[in-house]
Design a protein around this motif. Structure first.
Motif, PDB file in Angstrom:
ATOM      1  N   GLY A 169      28.318  -4.010   9.611  1.00  0.00           N
ATOM      2  CA  GLY A 169      29.089  -4.919   8.770  1.00  0.00           C
ATOM      3  C   GLY A 169      28.200  -5.862   7.983  1.00  0.00           C
ATOM      4  O   GLY A 169      28.554  -6.302   6.907  1.00  0.00           O
ATOM      5  N   ASP A 170      27.051  -6.195   8.528  1.00  0.00           N
ATOM      6  CA  ASP A 170      26.112  -7.031   7.801  1.00  0.00           C
ATOM      7  C   ASP A 170      24.703  -6.698   8.261  1.00  0.00           C
ATOM      8  O   ASP A 170      24.503  -5.860   9.141  1.00  0.00           O
ATOM      9  N   GLU A 171      23.761  -7.372   7.664  1.00  0.00           N
ATOM     10  CA  GLU A 171      22.349  -7.077   7.926  1.00  0.00           C
ATOM     11  C   GLU A 171      21.973  -7.103   9.419  1.00  0.00           C
ATOM     12  O   GLU A 171      21.407  -6.133   9.914  1.00  0.00           O
ATOM     13  N   PRO A 172      22.295  -8.178  10.168  1.00  0.00           N
ATOM     14  CA  PRO A 172      21.863  -8.206  11.575  1.00  0.00           C
ATOM     15  C   PRO A 172      22.446  -7.063  12.408  1.00  0.00           C
ATOM     16  O   PRO A 172      21.828  -6.623  13.367  1.00  0.00           O
ATOM     17  N   ALA A 173      23.616  -6.567  12.019  1.00  0.00           N
ATOM     18  CA  ALA A 173      24.262  -5.524  12.812  1.00  0.00           C
ATOM     19  C   ALA A 173      23.564  -4.175  12.677  1.00  0.00           C
ATOM     20  O   ALA A 173      23.821  -3.251  13.444  1.00  0.00           O
ATOM     21  N   GLY A 209      17.353 -17.085  10.415  1.00  0.00           N
ATOM     22  CA  GLY A 209      18.650 -16.720  10.933  1.00  0.00           C
ATOM     23  C   GLY A 209      18.772 -15.419  11.676  1.00  0.00           C
ATOM     24  O   GLY A 209      17.842 -14.925  12.304  1.00  0.00           O
ATOM     25  N   ALA A 210      19.973 -14.878  11.597  1.00  0.00           N
ATOM     26  CA  ALA A 210      20.403 -13.820  12.497  1.00  0.00           C
ATOM     27  C   ALA A 210      19.664 -12.495  12.286  1.00  0.00           C
ATOM     28  O   ALA A 210      19.411 -11.779  13.254  1.00  0.00           O
ATOM     29  N   SER A 211      19.323 -12.165  11.054  1.00  0.00           N
ATOM     30  CA  SER A 211      18.637 -10.881  10.829  1.00  0.00           C
ATOM     31  C   SER A 211      17.358 -10.827  11.635  1.00  0.00           C
ATOM     32  O   SER A 211      17.056  -9.841  12.304  1.00  0.00           O
TER      33      SER A 211
END
Lengths: 511, 146
Positions: free
Chosen positions: A89-93, A273-275
């Motif tokens: 769904g997004d970069e970190p995922a 952040g999360a990435s």
């Protein structure tokens, strides 16, 4: 320590009312659905829902509780499409797909979902505890920050975000410039004179960041679906009976704990952040486990590590967002937009002026975590069913909800035109591999960044060396330069893993 | 290659235009040492440098869609622009159904399901927003009730 319990009691006093609890449960449910839908990640999911939430006229705490539960829910839900469809769904995922999808193809989709759900819970829980301890400490430090330090801090956020999230420094920097440039549109707060409005009355108030967020994140996604005709979002692996794989959970306990700690600190870095959190934790566990552990072929630890890291980083990213007003990722940027729309200015004073907001938020995060664990392990099948909504129904719905949300909030056709324009811009930028998160950051922070620069110059009477006068600001400038340049050197050594390739005849993936 | 070069050139041009625009900003008597022109000028300088870098060192060419798909994207854009202009005068249900149906058709080109999707989304969202969430939307053109 006594303070902490006192504050927590205050927070739970706000969050445990039946009304707030109900909002948290609704938020978690909607969030998980939004996160699970292919193509909708946490940032664009929350982006679509912000305007709607505000047009409902909820008060600040209620709106904040609802939207943060949506955010946490979307973080949980995102792993469902990563594991079952190989669509992050997004970069970190992205990191979760590396072992999650192979596990699902081996028929262990249920195990992978439960392991990742528990890992998410551990990561988010520890990060919320970390947030409770670290945020007040950082707020104490942040009190001493003057405009020169803030200016350097914003610069650090832009350079690390650009440095890490993009493979091309120039493109990341240009994205920040686009955002900052858009932030300049409107009346100059200090002189009251219009800037870059081209005589258009609609532009005098500037461009609403919600309009930009919805356009860049949600409408551009619709364009991508039109381009691909919804291919690649085909129904993926089947989910059998879901049982709890106690052994795998027990075996990966240290992985989860290590990843949570590392992920939390990665998330605290402003801009990174999360990435970075999910990337670093996966790499760490891969090297600890060694070559024989089979990372990348579908091992439980390869699912547990990035999910714990990702969710811990999401909690960690709230630390700089709340204490300094600097978001650490796309989703925290969206949450910053939520706070700004509610007229809450994040920063050290938030902790003394509005303790109800801060501790109410923290308490509702703790509650949301338990709600999500309960929702995601036994009820995972319900959410899997939602994945099967065909894109030809889903995407028009997303478009219309985005437009109506903006229209209900501002009531202006001009903003709808702007949403479309930002959708086209977002499509072009993403095609050219220019990240869109720095654009949002630029729009959100541009005004504050300019104000701090001008305040600093007023204080020093126009002496530019004032920007480098304190050791803190010098340190931040050095970190900013390093954060921008270091990835160029590191990129040669560490390669970012790509999405696992999928054989069509394998695993029942339909075109 | 070419795409990045064109994008770099566009960035340079926009940066120059932005700089020119910044010089035209009117200032008032409430002046501060930096003024309202400096920060926009700094941004345009940074963007200019990035534009030059992209012009000199372009990335590999992205996968641009075929001309037909670009046409579909252009139609979608036009539909959304038209939606923005018609939503207020024509009420919620009509424009939303048309726009949703066209977007649906472009993702999966089958007329009947697309039409049903459009009508379904329009009516469903109206009921949800108007009666569920209490937003002030008008279903039909002004003066025709609801």
């Amino acid at each position: 320590m006594m303070d902490l319990f006192h504050n927590l009691a205050l927070g739970f006093g706000i969050a445990l009312t039946p009304y707030t609890l109900l909002l948290a449960v609704i938020g978690c449910f909607i969030g998980t659905i939004v996160g699970a839908l292919p193509g909708l990640g946490p940032s664009n999911g929350v982006a679509i829902l912000i305007p709607l939430t505000f047009s409902l006229g909820l008060d600040a705490t209620a709106a904040l509780v609802l939207l943060t539960s949506v955010y946490y829910g979307a973080m949980y839900g995102g792993r469902i499409s990563s594991i079952l469809l190989n669509i992050p769904g997004d970069e970190p995922a992205l990191m979760t797909t590396l072992d999650g999808y192979p596990m699902a193809k081996q028929g262990r989709a249920g195990d992978a979902l439960v392991i990742s759900g528990v890992a998410s819970f551990v990561g988010a829980m520890l990060a919320t505890l970390g947030l409770m301890i670290m945020a007040p400490l950082l707020a104490q430090v942040a009190y001493k920050f003057g405009p020169a330090e803030y200016f350097a801090l914003y610069l650090l956020a832009f350079s690390t975000l650009g440095g890490i999230s993009s493979s091309n420094q120039a493109k990341a920097a240009v994205a920040s410039c686009i955002g900052l440039g858009i932030a300049m549109i409107g009346l100059d707060t200090r002189s009251g004179m219009p800037r870059f409005t081209f005589g258009n009355m609609h532009l005098n108030d500037g461009i609403d960041f919600l309009v930009a967020i919805v356009g860049l994140f949600a409408v551009s996604e619709v364009f991508f679906f039109i381009e691909t005709h919804g291919k690649g979002s085909a129904v993926g692996v089947k989910l059998g009976k879901v049982t709890v794989p106690w052994r795998d959970l027990w075996d990966s306990k240290w992985t989860m704990l290590r990843s949570s700690v590392l992920g939390f600190f990665a998330g605290v870095l402003p801009g990174a952040g999360a990435s970075l959190g999910s990337f670093m934790t996966y790499m760490m566990e891969k090297s600890i486990a060694g070559k024989d552990a089979g990372f990348g072929t579908g091992v439980p630890k390869g699912v547990a590590a990035p999910e714990a890291g990702n969710n811990a980083a999401a909690g960690g990213a709230l630390v700089p967002m709340l204490t300094l007003g600097v978001p650490g990722s796309g989703t925290t940027a969206v949450l910053l937009a939520v706070l700004m729309t509610l007229n809450i200015t994040p920063g050290p004073t938030l902790f003394t002026d509005r303790p109800d907001v801060v501790w109410g938020l923290i308490a509702s995060l703790l509650i949301a975590n338990f709600v999500l664990l309960a929702m995601n392990v036994p009820m995972v099948k319900v959410f899997v069913r939602i994945l099967q909504v065909p894109p030809a129904i889903l995407m028009p719905g997303v478009t219309m909800v985005s437009f109506v949300g903006i229209y209900a909030l501002t009531g202006s056709y001009f903003d709808l035109l702007l949403v479309t324009a930002f959708g086209v811009l977002g499509y072009m930028l993403r095609k050219l591999d220019v990240p869109t998160v720095p654009v949002i950051m630029g729009i959100l922070l541009g005004g504050a960044m300019e104000k701090d620069l001008r305040d600093a110059m007023v204080l020093s009477d126009g002496d530019w060396t004032y920007l480098f006068a304190s050791p803190v600001s010098v340190g931040l400038w050095i970190a900013a330069v390093l954060g921008f340049l270091a990835p160029i050197a590191l990129r040669r050594i560490i390669r970012k893993p790509q999405l696992v390739a999928d054989d069509i005849d394998d695993g029942g993936v339909r075109d | 290659m070419a795409s990045d070069r064109i994008f770099g050139a566009v960035v340079i041009l926009v940066a120059l235009a932005f700089f020119a625009g910044a010089t035209q900003i009117r200032t008032s008597f409430l002046a501060d040492p930096v003024g309202s022109k400096t920060f926009p000028m700094l941004i345009s300088a940074a963007a200019f440098i990035c534009g030059v870098v992209m012009l000199m060192r372009p990335d590999p060419e992205p996968d641009w869609p075929a001309l037909r798909t670009l046409g579909a994207l252009a139609i979608a854009t036009v539909v959304l622009v038209a939606y923005a202009y018609t939503l207020k005068p024509l009420g919620f249900v009509g424009p939303t159904a048309v726009a949703a149906a066209i977007v649906s058709y472009q993702i999966r080109p089958r007329a009947l399901p697309a039409l049903a999707t459009g009508v379904g989304i329009s009516v469903g969202l109206f009921v949800l927003f108007r009666f569920g969430l209490g937003l002030s939307l008008f279903a039909l053109p002004r003066g025709m009730g609801l």
